[in-house]
Design an enzyme around this catalytic site. Structure first.
Site, PDB file in Angstrom:
ATOM      1  N   CYS A 147     -11.821  10.930  -4.043  1.00  0.00           N
ATOM      2  CA  CYS A 147     -11.334   9.587  -4.359  1.00  0.00           C
ATOM      3  C   CYS A 147     -11.306   8.708  -3.106  1.00  0.00           C
ATOM      4  O   CYS A 147     -10.445   8.883  -2.236  1.00  0.00           O
ATOM      5  CB  CYS A 147      -9.930   9.728  -4.958  1.00  0.00           C
ATOM      6  SG  CYS A 147      -9.085   8.178  -5.241  1.00  0.00           S
ATOM      7  N   CYS A 150      -8.198   6.563  -2.720  1.00  0.00           N
ATOM      8  CA  CYS A 150      -7.025   7.309  -2.249  1.00  0.00           C
ATOM      9  C   CYS A 150      -7.110   7.574  -0.744  1.00  0.00           C
ATOM     10  O   CYS A 150      -6.143   7.398  -0.020  1.00  0.00           O
ATOM     11  CB  CYS A 150      -6.918   8.666  -2.943  1.00  0.00           C
ATOM     12  SG  CYS A 150      -7.104   8.610  -4.727  1.00  0.00           S
ATOM     13  N   ASP A 151      -8.254   8.036  -0.299  1.00  0.00           N
ATOM     14  CA  ASP A 151      -8.342   8.610   1.049  1.00  0.00           C
ATOM     15  C   ASP A 151      -9.205   7.828   2.027  1.00  0.00           C
ATOM     16  O   ASP A 151      -9.243   8.157   3.210  1.00  0.00           O
ATOM     17  CB  ASP A 151      -8.903  10.047   0.953  1.00  0.00           C
ATOM     18  CG  ASP A 151      -7.990  10.952   0.134  1.00  0.00           C
ATOM     19  OD1 ASP A 151      -6.772  10.702   0.118  1.00  0.00           O
ATOM     20  OD2 ASP A 151      -8.497  11.886  -0.498  1.00  0.00           O
TER      21      ASP A 151
END
Ligand SMILES: Cc1cc2nc3c(=O)[nH]c(=O)nc-3n(C[C@H](O)[C@H](O)[C@H](O)COP(=O)(O)OP(=O)(O)OC[C@H]3O[C@@H](n4cnc5c(N)ncnc54)[C@H](O)[C@@H]3O)c2cc1C
Length: 317
Positions: A147, A150-151
């Site tokens: 993701c 997300c990261d």
């Protein structure tokens, strides 16, 4: 400690009636539990694994509003504590069969116990397709990610590679190219499957596409440091230094059990109230068709689904 500690795991509930059964104890299901219990519903969460879902695999969640960096495990543990304080019952078992088409919903559990309810929220999430490589699980959260939203921010100014050739891979590569110093897109074919406009954007960006190639090996002790690419036409192996590989080869919704309207990929179709095609059946979180699959959107869906169930049950009481 696990997120089933202190729970009566594996006990047979016999036959129990609830106002609302929530399937899945990820962020969507847990938030639904909080809202449903606060709304006065007698509510159970059935979870086939442990609490937290995909979020519990997130080593660092940096984008949950108002919360400093936390890990998904801690965030979901707190959500579970909130549920328990409000009287939500947790049942740790699989569902072996169910009937959700009738006004009374029935769930037969793996150990033979049975739960019934007047409404159900499907919050069973989704699973990312993996590369299937030896060190993939070990390096997950340490240079292997599923993701970019997300990261991605963790790899600002670093070197990253996205694996895949569809819309998600193209979008993730473009997103990362604004953050990373260098972004590769590794694709096993010689043309992208992404929509034409996205594909053209990638090809005219600073993303370097590595055609006809797959990731054959992941390397790194503590964190990922290097990948080995294999050209599928020539079998030639190449080493590339990268700080993170973002795997974008698809996601599978956990929706197979449910006979409700879905899109071609299996994501459950809902309206804005999280209502599915069946009366009294709601879906929330990653299992439903939506544009952004994140903890915060899963929580929002869970809150809306519970609110819809409360209102529907009030009018039927
Ligand atoms: C490694 C990783 C890192 C991530 N990092 C972030 C991040 O930093 N920020 C962010 O916002 N998002 C992040 N995400 C995405 C986020 O975790 C998901 O969007 C979110 O967890 C979705 O919540 P959910 O409740 O819909 O589903 P899930 O979290 O998938 O939970 C579904 C639950 O349902 C259970 N279940 C499935 N089938 C059944 C069944 N038949 N009966 C009973 N239970 C069932 C599963 O065991 C699971 O516990 C990350 C995801 C991953 C994988």
């Amino acid at each position: 400690m696990t997120l089933t500690d202190g729970e009566k795991v594996g006990y047979n509930i016999g036959m129990k009636n609830f106002d609302l059964v929530i399937l899945g104890a990820g962020p969507a299901g847990l938030t639904a539990g909080i809202y449903a219990a606060r709304g006065g519903l007698k509510c159970a969460v059935i979870e086939q694994n442990t609490v937290g879902g995909q979020a519990s695999a997130a080593a660092a969640i940096e984008n949950f509003p108002g919360v400093d960096v936390t890990d998904g495990f801690a965030l979901c543990y707190n959500m579970q504590q909130q549920c328990k304080a409000l009287g939500v019952e947790f049942i740790f078992d699989s569902v072996s069969s169910l009937d959700i088409s009738s006004p009374q919903k029935t769930f037969v559990l793996g150990d033979g116990g049975e739960a019934t309810s007047r409404a159900v929220i499907i919050a069973t999430g989704a699973a990312h397709r993996k590369l299937g490589l030896e060190d993939e699980d070990r390096l997950c959260g340490r240079g292997v990610s599923y993701c970019a939203t997300c990261d991605g921010a963790l790899y600002r100014g670093k070197t990253v590679a996205v694996v895949g050739g569809g819309n998600t891979a193209a979008e993730e590569a473009l997103y990362l190219s604004n953050l990373a110093a260098k972004t590769y897109l590794i694709h096993r074919r010689d043309a992208l499957r992404a929509d034409d406009i996205l594909a053209r954007r990638v090809l005219s960006s600073n993303v370097e596409v590595v055609w006809d190639s797959v990731v054959a090996e992941l390397h790194g002790q503590q964190n990922l440091t290097q990948i080995t690419l294999k050209n599928v036409k020539t079998d030639v192996l190449t080493s590339v230094l990268v700080d993170c590989v973002f795997v974008a080869i698809g996601q599978v919704p956990n929706s197979q059990l449910f006979d409700v309207a879905k899109d071609e990929a299996g994501y459950i179709l809902t309206d804005e109230q999280m209502q599915t095609s069946i009366d009294g059946v709601y879906a929330a979180g990653d299992v439903r068709k939506k544009s952004l699959r994140q903890v915060v959107t899963a929580c929002a869906d869970g809150a809306i689904a519970a609110d819809s169930a409360i209102k529907a049950l009030m009018t039927k009481a």
